[in-house]
Motif scaffolding. Structure first.
Motif, PDB file in Angstrom:
ATOM      1  N   SER A  81       0.871  -1.159   0.000  1.00 19.50           N
ATOM      2  CA  SER A  81       0.000   0.000   0.000  1.00 19.50           C
ATOM      3  C   SER A  81       0.912   1.214   0.000  1.00 19.50           C
ATOM      4  O   SER A  81       1.937   1.228   0.689  1.00 19.50           O
ATOM      5  CB  SER A  81      -0.896  -0.007   1.241  1.00 19.50           C
ATOM      6  N   ILE A  82       0.542   2.213  -0.779  1.00 18.52           N
ATOM      7  CA  ILE A  82       1.362   3.415  -0.912  1.00 18.52           C
ATOM      8  C   ILE A  82       0.473   4.627  -0.664  1.00 18.52           C
ATOM      9  O   ILE A  82      -0.574   4.766  -1.299  1.00 18.52           O
ATOM     10  CB  ILE A  82       1.991   3.502  -2.313  1.00 18.52           C
ATOM     11  N   GLY A  83       0.886   5.479   0.254  1.00 17.36           N
ATOM     12  CA  GLY A  83       0.156   6.711   0.530  1.00 17.36           C
ATOM     13  C   GLY A  83       0.842   7.889  -0.128  1.00 17.36           C
ATOM     14  O   GLY A  83       2.029   8.117   0.093  1.00 17.36           O
ATOM     15  N   VAL A  84       0.114   8.622  -0.957  1.00 13.51           N
ATOM     16  CA  VAL A  84       0.610   9.835  -1.613  1.00 13.51           C
ATOM     17  C   VAL A  84      -0.298  10.965  -1.146  1.00 13.51           C
ATOM     18  O   VAL A  84      -1.524  10.815  -1.166  1.00 13.51           O
ATOM     19  CB  VAL A  84       0.551   9.723  -3.153  1.00 13.51           C
ATOM     20  N   PHE A  85       0.293  12.083  -0.743  1.00 17.03           N
ATOM     21  CA  PHE A  85      -0.546  13.167  -0.236  1.00 17.03           C
ATOM     22  C   PHE A  85       0.081  14.516  -0.515  1.00 17.03           C
ATOM     23  O   PHE A  85       1.292  14.658  -0.604  1.00 17.03           O
ATOM     24  CB  PHE A  85      -0.785  13.008   1.272  1.00 17.03           C
ATOM     25  N   ALA A  86      -0.783  15.498  -0.673  1.00 13.69           N
ATOM     26  CA  ALA A  86      -0.360  16.884  -0.855  1.00 13.69           C
ATOM     27  C   ALA A  86      -0.247  17.528   0.526  1.00 13.69           C
ATOM     28  O   ALA A  86      -0.877  17.065   1.479  1.00 13.69           O
ATOM     29  CB  ALA A  86      -1.381  17.626  -1.714  1.00 13.69           C
ATOM     30  N   PRO A  87       0.533  18.594   0.657  1.00 13.74           N
ATOM     31  CA  PRO A  87       0.637  19.277   1.952  1.00 13.74           C
ATOM     32  C   PRO A  87      -0.743  19.727   2.430  1.00 13.74           C
ATOM     33  O   PRO A  87      -1.569  20.193   1.642  1.00 13.74           O
ATOM     34  CB  PRO A  87       1.525  20.488   1.652  1.00 13.74           C
ATOM     35  N   LEU A  88      -0.980  19.574   3.709  1.00 11.83           N
ATOM     36  CA  LEU A  88      -2.262  19.915   4.305  1.00 11.83           C
ATOM     37  C   LEU A  88      -2.164  21.256   5.022  1.00 11.83           C
ATOM     38  O   LEU A  88      -1.300  21.443   5.872  1.00 11.83           O
ATOM     39  CB  LEU A  88      -2.676  18.825   5.299  1.00 11.83           C
ATOM     40  N   VAL A  89      -3.052  22.173   4.645  1.00 12.61           N
ATOM     41  CA  VAL A  89      -3.118  23.458   5.355  1.00 12.61           C
ATOM     42  C   VAL A  89      -4.493  23.644   5.989  1.00 12.61           C
ATOM     43  O   VAL A  89      -4.726  24.637   6.651  1.00 12.61           O
ATOM     44  CB  VAL A  89      -2.775  24.652   4.429  1.00 12.61           C
TER      45      VAL A  89
END
Length: 174
Positions: A81-89
């Motif tokens: 499983s691979i988690g990809v995420f954008a910065p959270l503001v």
């Protein structure tokens, strides 16, 4: 009290994005980020490792040192499983994907290696380490074709779509 994003209040919509629009959003996320967290399982238990990735459509790629714990785990059980995420503001910016698939470890002599290797931008690492660009790395390449992706984007709520969307690879034509 003024509310910045009133569309975040209340229950989430349940609408499903058309497949082409969902695929476009997933590819935008994969193209705009370069770090992920890879989850593997091995004899010592689960292992979550930050890695830099590259992608070709819905296939994620990364390099690794031969014999690393993540490669040992993949050799024992290729399901990842691979988690990809954008910065959270804030909630409105919440955007990421859980990618599921079976990893394959390719060596340079593997016939498929050349199909994927051009997507790996190793040159910047060599420049940073004062290594010659005439001497590409020869380590293993891990290839993970996504079988399914859970995509989350709270901004979708603005248009009546559920913030969590589900993608599955179409079955291969016979």
């Amino acid at each position: 009290m003024p509310v910045t994003n009133p569309w975040l209040a209340g229950p989430s919509p349940s609408g499903r994005l058309p497949t082409d629009r969902l695929e476009e959003r997933i590819l935008n996320l994969l193209s705009s980020q370069n770090m992920c967290v890879l989850a593997t399982a091995g004899p010592a238990g689960p292992l979550a490792t930050p890695v830099r990735y590259f992608h070709l459509d819905f296939t994620l790629l990364f390099t690794s040192a031969a014999g690393s714990p993540k490669l040992r785990n993949i050799a024992a059980d290729p399901r990842v499983s691979i988690g990809v995420f954008a910065p959270l503001v804030g909630q409105a910016s919440s955007r990421g994907a859980q990618v599921f698939g079976e990893a394959r470890i390719l060596s340079p002599d593997d016939p498929e290696f050349g199909d994927f290797w051009p997507a790996v931008r190793w040159q910047s690492d060599h420049v940073e380490r004062s290594r010659s660009l005439d001497d590409p790395p020869l380590g293993p390449l891990v290839v993970v074709p996504a079988t399914r992706i859970v995509y989350t984007e709270h901004w979708l709520r603005r248009d009546g779509y559920a913030p969590r969307q589900f993608w599955k690879r179409a079955p291969a034509a016979r």
